[in-house]
Motif scaffolding. Structure first.
Motif, short mmCIF file in Angstrom:
data_model
loop_
_atom_site.label_atom_id
_atom_site.label_comp_id
_atom_site.label_asym_id
_atom_site.label_seq_id
_atom_site.Cartn_x
_atom_site.Cartn_y
_atom_site.Cartn_z
N SER A 1 0.87 -1.19 0.00
CA SER A 1 0.00 0.00 0.00
C SER A 1 0.90 1.23 0.00
N ASP B 1 -5.35 1.75 -8.23
CA ASP B 1 -6.27 2.73 -7.63
C ASP B 1 -6.71 3.81 -8.63
N THR C 1 -6.40 1.63 5.56
CA THR C 1 -7.83 1.37 5.43
C THR C 1 -8.23 0.06 6.09
N ASN D 1 -0.02 -3.68 -6.24
CA ASN D 1 -0.96 -2.77 -5.57
C ASN D 1 -2.25 -2.81 -6.36
N ASN E 1 -6.18 -3.37 0.61
CA ASN E 1 -5.08 -4.27 0.24
C ASN E 1 -5.03 -5.56 1.03
N1 GLU Z 1 -4.05 0.82 -2.56
C1 GLU Z 1 -4.02 1.85 -1.54
C2 GLU Z 1 -2.71 2.65 -1.63
O1 GLU Z 1 -1.76 2.21 -2.19
C3 GLU Z 1 -4.09 1.29 -0.15
C4 GLU Z 1 -5.29 0.51 0.20
C5 GLU Z 1 -5.11 -0.21 1.55
O2 GLU Z 1 -4.14 0.04 2.25
O3 GLU Z 1 -5.94 -1.04 1.91
O4 GLU Z 1 -2.65 3.74 -1.12
#
Ligand code: GLU
Length: 276
Positions: free
Chosen positions: A53, A140, A214, A137, A153
């Motif tokens: 993340s 997003d 999250t 990842n 994630n």
């Molecule tokens: N994909 C998001 C990011 O890279 C994070 C989502 C998560 O941490 O659950 O910021």
């Protein structure tokens, strides 16, 4: 018990709160420590996949926005900025240890569509055959709705483990593992070392995680439900000091271990005798 030693393919998931400072900027010392341990696990003969993340948070910090934006469009833009920042660092640090990284950005519709899923499976297989470390990842910047979003994630890492046919998931969090009650509220809360049946512990999970990440415990339990039902065990560990992974490598026990469904695990073993 040798939790790690006999596992060929390992997914490490690391959350935003582990990778960033409270300012939202990337925590270089922590990322470097994480990269070193993962490189060492790779050197010891494991195939490593990292689910990272931190893209949104890194983007926000880079443009100096000061807070995680509300609108999906802004969040998507922040992710696009932060993701390249994140990969730049991983590439540099992993290169220092002699390893090649590869970026894989996924959305839920990819893993749910048989043809696109097969393409992702083939790419993971090829990358691992070539001794690369895939860094995954959620994509997003283009995932906005129920159809495309994994919902964090933790869920992504569970799906990635299934797509790349992993043998173990190590979920590095900002807590030591699953407690029998919320440790932020109850000082007597006790860490649960081993979970045989997730249904028995669902009531122990608290609410959301930190303001930057999250996840939260419920998302991790749902992730463990997915992996263990497919015969893949999972650990929840504190990623504050990534060297904790050495304890597992050396045969010690840390965090919470979620036991895989026995019949499914046996199936996987039988299959691997032919296809690995
Ligand atoms: N994909 C998001 C990011 O890279 C994070 C989502 C998560 O941490 O659950 O910021």
């Amino acid at each position: 018990m040798m939790y790690v030693k006999e596992k060929q393919r390992i997914v490490v998931k690391v959350g935003t709160s582990t990778l960033t400072h409270a300012t939202g900027h990337l925590n270089l010392r922590r990322i470097e420590a994480l990269v070193k341990v993962i490189s060492d696990m790779k050197n010891a003969g494991h195939q490593m996949v990292l689910v990272s993340s931190g893209a949104v948070s890194a983007g926000v910090a880079k443009v100096g926005l000061g807070h995680i934006p509300e609108t999906p469009e802004e969040k998507q833009a922040m992710a696009a900025i932060g993701q390249s920042e994140l990969m730049k660092l991983y590439d540099r640090f992993f290169s220092d240890y002699g390893h090649t990284v590869a970026q894989m950005l996924l959305t839920k519709d990819v893993v749910e569509n048989p043809m696109r899923r097969a393409a992702a499976e083939n790419t993971f297989r090829r990358l691992l055959d070539m001794n690369c470390i895939p860094i995954v990842n959620e994509n997003d910047s283009v995932s906005t709705d129920e159809l495309t979003k994994f919902g964090g994630n933790d869920m992504l890492s569970a799906h990635v483990a299934c797509v790349c046919d992993a043998d173990l998931v190590l979920n590095l969090s900002d807590v030591d593992g699953l407690y029998d009650s919320d440790p932020r509220k109850n000082p007597d809360a006790r860490l649960i070392g081993r979970v045989e049946r997730i249904e028995d512990v669902l009531s122990s999970a608290g609410g959301a995680g930190t303001s930057r990440g999250t996840g939260g415990m419920m998302a991790k339990l749902r992730a463990a439900q997915i992996t263990t039902s497919q015969g893949i065990p999972m650990f929840i560990l504190n990623g504050h000091d990534p060297e904790i992974l050495y304890t597992l490598m050396d045969g010690g026990h840390v965090g919470t271990y979620f036991v895989a469904d026995e019949a499914k695990a046996e199936d996987r073993k039988r299959r691997h005798a032919y296809d690995r």
